[in-house]
Design a protein around this motif. Structure first.
Motif, short mmCIF file in Angstrom:
data_model
loop_
_atom_site.label_atom_id
_atom_site.label_comp_id
_atom_site.label_asym_id
_atom_site.label_seq_id
_atom_site.Cartn_x
_atom_site.Cartn_y
_atom_site.Cartn_z
N GLY A 281 82.86 -23.89 68.97
CA GLY A 281 82.76 -24.45 67.67
C GLY A 281 83.57 -23.69 66.42
N HIS A 282 83.62 -24.56 65.64
CA HIS A 282 84.65 -23.96 64.27
C HIS A 282 84.02 -22.93 63.56
N LEU A 283 82.83 -22.96 63.55
CA LEU A 283 82.25 -21.44 62.86
C LEU A 283 82.68 -20.24 63.55
N ARG A 284 82.16 -20.30 64.81
CA ARG A 284 82.68 -19.19 65.39
C ARG A 284 84.38 -18.69 65.67
N GLY A 285 84.85 -20.18 65.72
CA GLY A 285 86.34 -19.83 65.34
C GLY A 285 86.87 -19.09 64.23
N ASP A 286 86.22 -19.39 63.08
CA ASP A 286 86.58 -18.69 61.87
C ASP A 286 86.30 -17.21 62.11
N TYR A 287 84.83 -17.18 62.64
CA TYR A 287 84.50 -15.70 62.85
C TYR A 287 85.60 -14.74 63.49
N CYS A 288 85.80 -15.59 64.41
CA CYS A 288 86.89 -14.96 65.47
C CYS A 288 88.34 -14.57 64.60
N LEU A 289 88.56 -15.47 63.88
CA LEU A 289 89.86 -15.19 63.13
C LEU A 289 89.69 -13.98 62.07
N THR A 290 88.54 -13.97 61.53
CA THR A 290 88.34 -12.94 60.61
C THR A 290 88.20 -11.53 61.22
N LEU A 291 87.71 -11.25 62.33
CA LEU A 291 87.58 -10.13 63.33
C LEU A 291 88.94 -9.68 63.67
N VAL A 292 89.73 -10.70 64.09
CA VAL A 292 91.24 -10.36 64.51
C VAL A 292 92.03 -9.87 63.42
N ALA A 293 91.77 -10.54 62.33
CA ALA A 293 92.56 -10.34 61.36
C ALA A 293 92.23 -8.93 60.66
N ALA A 294 91.22 -8.41 60.47
CA ALA A 294 90.60 -7.08 60.28
C ALA A 294 91.24 -6.10 61.08
N ALA A 295 91.21 -6.41 62.54
CA ALA A 295 91.92 -5.43 63.46
C ALA A 295 93.35 -5.34 63.39
N LEU A 296 93.83 -6.49 63.12
CA LEU A 296 95.44 -6.58 63.09
C LEU A 296 95.82 -5.59 61.74
N GLY A 297 94.93 -5.99 60.68
CA GLY A 297 95.40 -5.23 59.35
C GLY A 297 95.40 -3.95 59.56
N ASN A 298 94.22 -3.35 60.36
CA ASN A 298 94.24 -2.04 60.46
C ASN A 298 95.35 -1.22 61.13
N VAL A 299 95.65 -1.96 62.26
CA VAL A 299 97.01 -1.35 62.88
C VAL A 299 98.28 -1.45 62.39
N VAL A 300 98.46 -2.69 61.61
CA VAL A 300 99.60 -2.74 60.90
C VAL A 300 100.06 -1.86 59.74
N HIS A 301 98.84 -1.70 58.94
CA HIS A 301 98.95 -0.65 57.76
C HIS A 301 98.97 0.81 58.37
N GLN A 302 98.60 1.03 59.69
CA GLN A 302 99.14 2.39 60.24
C GLN A 302 100.73 2.46 60.36
N TYR A 303 101.43 1.44 60.44
CA TYR A 303 102.84 1.48 60.59
C TYR A 303 103.56 1.28 59.17
N GLY A 304 102.78 1.19 58.07
CA GLY A 304 103.04 1.30 56.71
C GLY A 304 103.67 -0.12 56.65
N GLY A 305 103.19 -1.33 57.17
CA GLY A 305 103.47 -2.71 56.85
C GLY A 305 102.59 -3.57 56.35
N SER A 306 102.87 -4.80 56.25
CA SER A 306 101.97 -5.72 55.57
C SER A 306 101.81 -6.96 56.50
N ILE A 307 100.51 -7.65 56.33
CA ILE A 307 100.31 -8.78 57.54
C ILE A 307 99.73 -9.78 56.46
N GLY A 308 99.88 -10.91 57.23
CA GLY A 308 99.40 -12.03 56.49
C GLY A 308 98.91 -13.41 57.54
#
Length: 663
Positions: A281-308
């Protein structure tokens, strides 16, 4: 202003400041602090001026009371010099405004009292009786010249008044003189004290108004910053949106071009995300995207980068990693971060049961054809390779990699079967009539997907289709589909289609289009062909002839990407275009006065040549307001509506419908 009005103003200002939770004592404390930190130099200048004037009155001492003038002048110089030394010492030790004001007040009282003691001993009693009138100047100085607090002013002026009456009764003047001059001094005391009261109230009112203005300015700044963050933030993942990442990419690109600072561009796509939505379902899909986005944000910021968020389930990351080892570690860290989340994905048909991501990485390379768009295309190709190799992998674009040509071959083969296998479709992006606020035109955009449902970016497959000649067959299919299934159903709608130089150079192209229009019974002026300014129209008479034939057939011709090619205004001389589409880069530059002026100048030049004006890339309400101010005819962009299937184009939840309802 009356005392009652002043009090009312203070009460009103106190109410206006109440939102900041300031009590009356807090406000008074802030006011005292401001007094201590404000206009110390002004107090110093006032004191020096007062001492100078005090000493200058030595001249009148010599004229009116010459027998004691030596004593009074000595008193004037002694008090003046002592007060100045004391004041400057106080400034060095402490800048407390009340201390400095007290020194000035004591100087005024002492200057009057000591002078009075010596001056009263004169034998020129008649002269002195007139001279005493000037004592009121000290009272005026205490109340009006110096910006004392009311308490200090009233005490110092009252002491001056008492000194006057003591001397008056001591010298045994007549009652008429005492009543006359005493009434004058009392009147001066009351009048100047009243003025001082009002001046202090006014200063406090000014302080409150300034405090309220600062509060409103801070709130406005905070609202502006919040709106800016909102306009540059993806609402679901709280990452940068596409617009923000475009700006960041341009900054990275400028540093690369101007200073040689390399960087890596990474495209991340969640594997089989459509199947995830279908399964959970789409609600779980949105939740999945938010979790992935938060995790990706942490790793990208460790390299001094930006993510969107790049769109849908795709993310884009930029980081200043340059060396091959760093680039490899960066890409792998991103892939591993998603896999390590271990989010269940039972909807997949492969052997993996958790959410994974495919990653495509590219870096800028020196060359004569260096373009910003090229690095995006290369990242797209790398991402496609990652998907084609089984997903959950990282691919790095390599111009010498043999896989590139292999990839092109596979896409070319896919394009040949696309129509037959129903792998090609059309999305429609609405175009707003700025003047009427309605939408009666849409741009048709070709879409291609792989058999497993993976979307192939247009900037990837369109060049391959043009190189292999398949674009002609696809364009005929697109024109037929638009005429038979869209224009025939939506009678109020016009549709624009991009055509390339291949169609314009193909013999019989105009006749084929005429046949399609006749079979669908569609008025020719409802079909629009967009040709890009990058074509060398002036040198190719065959293309120019076909454009003129299409115009005579009744089809409207638009000039696309105006301002980015080499034709310039010469095209407007050769072809009677119905509309000119101004490239989105000019709208993006409108955030600066120079860019706004340039867009206005381009619009006026085009309008003077006759065509209507359409501006692409509208993404914010502010940009829309600019188009209204410039009198632009039509607008297109994500703010108006995103590309979507025609049956969703006029759905009640679409941006297009909302705009029409508002109009």
């Amino acid at each position: 202003m009356s005392r009652g009005d002043a009090r009312n103003n203070v009460a009103q200002d106190d109410a206006g400041i109440s939102d900041q939770q300031f009590s009356s004592s807090d406000l008074r404390g802030l006011y005292r602090n401001e007094r201590e930190n404000f206009q110390i130099n002004a107090v110093r200048s006032g004191l020096w001026l007062a001492v100078f004037a005090y000493i200058l009155f030595s001249i009148t001492d010599i004229i009116l009371i010459p027998d004691v003038s030596a004593h009074t002048i000595a008193v004037r110089f002694a008090i003046g010099i002592f007060v100045l030394i004391l004041f400057e010492f106080a400034v060095l030790r402490s800048k407390n405004r009340d201390v400095l004001d007290s020194i000035c007040a004591i100087a005024v009282v002492a200057g009057y009292a000591l002078w009075l003691i010596f001056a009263a001993q004169t034998a020129y009693t008649e002269n002195f009786s007139y001279y005493m009138v000037f004592g009121s100047i000290f009272m005026m100085g205490a109340n009006l010249f110096f910006a004392f607090r009311f308490e200090i002013s009233i005490v110092s002026s009252a002491l001056i008044l008492n000194c006057f009456f003591v001397s008056l009764f001591t010298l045994h003047y007549s009652w008429s003189y005492i009543i006359c001059l005493g009434t004058f001094y009392i009147s001066c005391f009351v009048f100047t004290s009243y003025l001082n009261w009002n001046l202090n109230l006014e200063r406090y009112n000014v302080f409150l108004n300034a405090l309220e203005a600062k509060k409103q300015q801070a709130e406005a700044t905070e609202r502006g910053q919040a709106l800016l963050r909102l306009s540059r933030t993806d609402p679901l993942t709280n990452l940068n949106n596409r617009r923000a990442m475009d700006d960041i990419l341009h900054k990275y690109w400028s540093d690369w071009v101007e200073h040689g600072k390399s960087f890596s561009l990474v495209l991340i796509d969640i594997d089989h995300f459509k199947k995830f939505n279908d399964h959970y379902g789409h609600l779980r899909g949105d939740y999945c995207l938010t979790l992935v986005a938060a995790a990706l944000g942490n790793v990208v910021h460790q390299y001094g980068g930006s993510i969107g968020r790049h769109g849908g389930e795709e993310f884009i990351a930029l980081a200043p990693v340059q060396h091959s080892e760093q680039i490899a570690a960066f890409g792998e860290a991103i892939r591993r971060t998603v896999e390590d989340l271990a989010l269940p994905h039972q909807g997949r048909r492969d052997r993996t049961s958790v959410v994974t991501a495919s990653v495509g990485v590219s870096t800028p390379r020196p060359g004569t054809d260096v373009k910003l768009e090229k690095i995006l295309t290369e990242a797209d190709r790398a991402l496609y390779l990652a998907k084609a190799s089984g997903r959950n992998s990282v691919k790095y674009f390599n111009i010498s990699d043999i896989e590139e040509s292999d990839l092109n071959d596979r896409v070319a083969k896919l394009l040949k079967e696309a129509i037959e296998r129903n792998l090609v479709s059309i999305a429609f992006q609405p175009i707003l009539n700025v003047r009427s606020g309605t939408v009666d035109t849409a741009e048709a955009l070709m879409r291609l997907r792989m058999p497993d449902g993976t979307e192939v970016p247009p900037r990837f497959f369109v060049p391959i289709a043009e190189e292999t000649g398949i674009i002609l067959e696809l364009q005929y299919w697109m024109i037929r589909t638009v005429c038979r299934k869209v224009l025939s159903q939506y009678e109020f709608l016009s549709v624009s289609i991009n055509i390339s130089h291949m169609e314009l150079k193909t013999p019989g192209f105009v006749d084929s289009v005429a046949t399609i229009l006749d079979e669908a019974a569609i008025r020719p002026d409802r079909l629009i062909f967009e040709i890009t300014e990058r074509l060398d129209l002036e040198r190719d008479s065959e293309i120019l002839a076909h454009v003129q034939d299409l115009k005579r057939l009744g089809i409207r011709i638009w000039l696309d990407d105006f301002g980015t090619g080499y034709a310039g205004l010469s095209w407007l001389r050769l072809v009677d275009f119905d509309t000119v589409k101004i490239d989105q880069t000019f709208l993006r530059d409108c955030k600066t006065p120079k860019g706004r002026t340039m867009l206005g100048d381009i619009s006026r030049l085009v309008r003077n040549c006759g065509p209507k004006i359409l501006v692409e890339g509208v993404e914010t309400a502010g940009q829309m307001a600019v188009l209204h101010e410039l009198g632009i005819d039509q607008a297109q962009g994500f703010y108006i509506g995103i590309p979507r299937p025609v049956d969703q184009l006029f759905s009640t939840d679409s941006a297009l419908q909302i705009l029409q309802d508002e109009a």
